[in-house]
Design a protein around this motif. Structure first.
Motif, mmCIF file in Angstrom:
data_model
loop_
_atom_site.group_PDB
_atom_site.id
_atom_site.type_symbol
_atom_site.label_atom_id
_atom_site.label_comp_id
_atom_site.label_asym_id
_atom_site.label_seq_id
_atom_site.Cartn_x
_atom_site.Cartn_y
_atom_site.Cartn_z
ATOM 1 N N ALA A 232 0.817 -1.343 -0.094
ATOM 2 C CA ALA A 232 -0.117 0.159 -0.031
ATOM 3 C C ALA A 232 0.730 1.223 0.012
ATOM 4 C CB ALA A 232 -0.868 -0.082 1.350
ATOM 5 N N GLY A 233 1.918 1.351 0.649
ATOM 6 C CA GLY A 233 2.813 2.330 0.683
ATOM 7 C C GLY A 233 3.537 2.626 -0.609
ATOM 8 N N ALA A 236 1.077 4.235 -2.789
ATOM 9 C CA ALA A 236 0.710 5.645 -2.419
ATOM 10 C C ALA A 236 2.145 6.602 -3.061
ATOM 11 C CB ALA A 236 0.897 5.715 -0.872
ATOM 12 N N THR A 239 0.316 8.466 -5.703
ATOM 13 C CA THR A 239 -0.664 9.328 -5.450
ATOM 14 C C THR A 239 -0.719 10.451 -6.304
ATOM 15 O OG1 THR A 239 -0.973 8.121 -3.276
ATOM 16 C CG2 THR A 239 -2.129 10.304 -3.675
ATOM 17 N N ASP A 277 -7.108 5.808 -8.863
ATOM 18 C CA ASP A 277 -6.327 5.148 -7.672
ATOM 19 C C ASP A 277 -5.160 4.388 -8.315
ATOM 20 O OD1 ASP A 277 -8.473 5.799 -6.081
ATOM 21 O OD2 ASP A 277 -9.786 4.016 -6.397
#
Length: 295
Positions: A232-233, A236, A239, A277
């Motif tokens: 998930a990091g 990100a 992002t 996303d």
């Protein structure tokens, strides 16, 4: 480019420790003073070809000696003869290009490897061979010669030999090569279970396997670690740098046309595009600078 802030996951019990690891092939520096620690769980290694992933795994598997630095694995120092023996007794290793005797059957191949792993009791050894054949779904091919197995079956056989004797350290280099979607899902379930109580290191180019399977991911480039954190990091990192639009982006961006006819762009968003996303793959591509001039 997004600043790849490092997110360090918790490593509660350092079962493998690497300090100042260096390795050269001629003039090429493949591992550059690498420091990293691994605990129980599944860690994925991502990186372009030549990033140093396989060299690191080979050093951990004691098949390659580093030029400098030190390794401690499962309480042993593989720089010593006794330490290498100690690691190898507790190691399961799947190399990129496993070699087999083509005229051996699948059972004979695993029986031979089990003997090399010092399993001397014949009944116990055969029971273990049948166990790992079942784990990888090859029990019905036990009497088939290796030369008659498909590429995917040989890959599963290579995984089976790595699972012999319940290793405490499992090193897998591109384990999903040649596997069909069903076999890859079965492998994910197996590796996930194995990672509950041992150290599993998984090198792959399949970012979807990392996202689905790994609690931790390392991104390597030029012998160094660019990122150490969760999937998930890593996602990100991208992002605000991923977008969807109806118009074809101009040159200098990485994009592709999706199934619904829209264009997905990584990098600078084209006019009229909306944010999307980010995924692990998006973060990885931005991190290693693979979006510049791609289209």
């Amino acid at each position: 480019m997004t600043d790849p802030a490092v997110t360090v996951p918790l490593v509660t019990v350092p079962l493998v420790t690497v300090r100042g690891l260096r390795k050269r092939y001629g003039r090429a520096l493949v591992l550059d003073d690498l420091d990293v620690t691994f605990g129980a769980g599944v860690t994925g290694l991502l990186g372009r070809n030549g990033a140093g992933k396989t060299t690191l795994l080979r050093c951990l598997a004691t098949t390659l000696a580093p030029d400098a630095g030190e390794i401690r694995a499962l309480g042993f120092d593989p720089a010593t003869r006794s330490g290498r023996s100690g690691v190898r007794r507790r190691l399961g290793y799947l190399p990129q290009d496993p070699g087999f005797y083509p005229h051996f059957t699948a059972f004979e191949t695993l029986d031979y490897v089990a003997i090399l792993k010092e399993m001397t009791d014949r009944r116990e050894r055969h029971r273990e061979v049948w166990r790992v054949l079942s784990e990888v779904g090859l029990d019905d091919r036990a009497r088939t010669k290796v030369r008659k197995l498909s590429g995917g079956m040989r890959q599963r056989l290579a995984l089976a030999q790595a699972l012999l004797r319940e290793p405490g350290l499992l090193v897998l280099d591109e384990p999903t090569v040649g596997l069909d979607p069903e076999q890859r899902l079965r492998l994910r379930a197996l590796v996930s279970r194995l990672g509950e109580n041992r150290t599993v290191l998984l090198s792959t180019h399949q970012t979807e396997d990392v996202a689905a399977l790994c609690e931790r991911v390392l991104v390597m480039d030029a012998g160094r670690i660019l990122f150490d954190g969760t999937p998930a990091g890593l996602a990100a990192v991208a992002t605000g740098r991923v977008s969807l639009g109806d118009d074809r982006p101009g040159p200098g961006s990485l994009f592709w046309r999706t199934a619904d006819g829209r264009y997905r762009t990584i990098g600078e968003a084209p006019a009229g595009a909306v944010a999307a996303d980010p995924t692990v793959e998006d973060g990885y591509l931005l991190l290693v600078g693979r979006t510049e001039g791609a289209a």
